[in-house]
Scaffold this active site. Sequence first.
Site, PDB file in Angstrom:
ATOM      1  N   TYR A 275     -15.013  10.075  -1.477  1.00  0.00           N
ATOM      2  CA  TYR A 275     -14.533   9.555  -2.155  1.00  0.00           C
ATOM      3  C   TYR A 275     -14.975  10.509  -3.515  1.00  0.00           C
ATOM      4  O   TYR A 275     -13.447  10.606  -4.310  1.00  0.00           O
ATOM      5  CB  TYR A 275     -14.151   8.191  -2.409  1.00  0.00           C
ATOM      6  CG  TYR A 275     -13.704   6.940  -1.708  1.00  0.00           C
ATOM      7  CD1 TYR A 275     -12.460   6.398  -1.712  1.00  0.00           C
ATOM      8  CD2 TYR A 275     -14.046   6.774   0.010  1.00  0.00           C
ATOM      9  CE1 TYR A 275     -12.077   5.944  -0.527  1.00  0.00           C
ATOM     10  CE2 TYR A 275     -13.509   6.324   0.399  1.00  0.00           C
ATOM     11  CZ  TYR A 275     -11.837   5.805   0.144  1.00  0.00           C
ATOM     12  OH  TYR A 275     -11.174   5.304   1.343  1.00  0.00           O
TER      13      TYR A 275
ATOM     14  N   ASN B 297     -10.790  -4.677  -0.510  1.00  0.00           N
ATOM     15  CA  ASN B 297     -10.517  -3.420  -1.529  1.00  0.00           C
ATOM     16  C   ASN B 297      -9.398  -3.701  -3.260  1.00  0.00           C
ATOM     17  O   ASN B 297      -8.748  -4.736  -3.060  1.00  0.00           O
ATOM     18  CB  ASN B 297      -9.990  -2.318  -1.181  1.00  0.00           C
ATOM     19  CG  ASN B 297     -10.899  -1.921   0.014  1.00  0.00           C
ATOM     20  OD1 ASN B 297     -12.348  -0.979  -0.742  1.00  0.00           O
ATOM     21  ND2 ASN B 297     -10.654  -0.671   0.571  1.00  0.00           N
TER      22      ASN B 297
ATOM     23  N   ARG C 130       0.780  -1.394  -0.285  1.00  0.00           N
ATOM     24  CA  ARG C 130       0.408  -0.196  -0.135  1.00  0.00           C
ATOM     25  C   ARG C 130       0.592   1.366   0.053  1.00  0.00           C
ATOM     26  O   ARG C 130       0.698   2.242  -0.753  1.00  0.00           O
ATOM     27  CB  ARG C 130      -1.482  -0.324   0.952  1.00  0.00           C
ATOM     28  CG  ARG C 130      -2.277   1.203   1.480  1.00  0.00           C
ATOM     29  CD  ARG C 130      -2.736   1.509   2.214  1.00  0.00           C
ATOM     30  NE  ARG C 130      -3.645   2.461   2.368  1.00  0.00           N
ATOM     31  CZ  ARG C 130      -5.019   2.648   3.198  1.00  0.00           C
ATOM     32  NH1 ARG C 130      -4.886   1.729   4.089  1.00  0.00           N
ATOM     33  NH2 ARG C 130      -5.518   3.815   3.104  1.00  0.00           N
TER      34      ARG C 130
ATOM     35  N   CYS D 168     -18.233  -2.674   1.901  1.00  0.00           N
ATOM     36  CA  CYS D 168     -17.256  -1.444   2.754  1.00  0.00           C
ATOM     37  C   CYS D 168     -18.911  -0.647   3.511  1.00  0.00           C
ATOM     38  O   CYS D 168     -19.852  -0.029   3.696  1.00  0.00           O
ATOM     39  CB  CYS D 168     -17.165   0.012   1.183  1.00  0.00           C
ATOM     40  SG  CYS D 168     -16.341   1.004   1.271  1.00  0.00           S
TER      41      CYS D 168
END
Length: 448
Positions: free
Chosen positions: A256, A151, A97, A173
């Site tokens: 988002y 994800n 990540r 989510c």
Amino acid sequence: MDKKQIKIVTIGGGSSYTPELIEGFIKRKDELPIKEIWLVDIEEGKEKLEIVGNLAKRMVKEAGLPWEIHLTLNRREALKDADFVSTQLRVGLLDARVKDERIPLSHGLLGQETNGAGGMFKAFRTIPVILGIVEDMKELCPNAWLINFTNPAGMVTEAVSRYGNYERVVGLCNVPIMHTIKESEMLNKKPEELFFHFAGLNHFHWHRVYDKAGHEVTKDIMNLLFSEDNNVVANIKDIPFIEEQIRELGMLPCAYHKYYYLQDDMLKKELEEFKTNTTRAEVVKKVEEELFELYKNPELKEKPEQLSRRGGAHYSDAACEIISSIYNDKRSVMVVSTKNNGALLDLPHDCIVEVSSYITASGPKPISFGKFNAAARGYIQLMKAMEEVAIEAAVTGDYGTALQAFTTNPLVPGGAIAKKVLNEMLVAHKEYLPLFKEAIDKVERGEL
């Protein structure tokens, strides 16, 4: 007649989220006759699995429940005859990540876990692994439901449905849950006093809100949104949306959407974090280390409050509610990634969308949303096309398809920069991209 006792498997069981998952099952002890819970991880996650697994055992014992908690690195042993399988894994662990966020930022592009270049690479690494799990499930527990939190949840769920040919899958989510909680508080209501109608894609959805009398209160929330400090998702920068744009949409955006509607502002903030080594991935690594130190304490027998700082709050509780709603045919209304089936008229009938749905014994039944206005329709159709191309790249390991996904993504400029970032990320993640081996070899030889 009593229903049979159930077996639940969590892949990625060494995750810091697991204590919340166990807490969610304990809360539903009267709804779910659990016999055994299997926590599965990989060799690199063995230490974390032991730590969090022992905490899970202490939590169950403290609750006075006879459930068997099994810890294993053997996925196939765990999956045999499972009733429900949840996935919360991260291929490449948190170091991957960090690369997903820092490499794009080093080229002046947004770096984010599920959006832009980083999000696509998370899909490239994750989808082949999830499809391998699905193949094991078809053999060992063909009637089990797969509850996916990994994800990018929408793309992973679509890959399972489209390429894994596995229909008993639900994507989950926590972002809609956070909106539901925050916006209810803004109106001085409880979430159950309102109806939230979400529609879109994972991390790219909008919603409208109605009260018990059937009146739409979406504009009331907008009024409060633009008059107060109301950041919904803690790990997304608190930059306010542009009021005129959101009012024209007539729907409330997802947190988002800031990466798209406020791309320049968000990039500036992220570049500041890049320079100070405080990107979200680097912050999360520190939070994880602190959490696991807490989890080691043999006196700890409940989920620690600090877990709420990790991001993803309430997800695990929602996963438990989905399992309970399927098992008991509760028909709870939840926001999930599931097959469209005509709920969103502007997207293909068989694609995966994120939408308010009734959760029944036969899975989610999406609630019809209808058509979007032109601005939302254009954006969501582009995003769905990008998802489809990115999933194809993940499944095939084809370089041209990956470049096409990059070029289609609104957060990645086309041309030389797309190719440069793609090449650098392919090499950085090569250990976890076996399907791209041929392309990576060419990149390393300077042929691509």
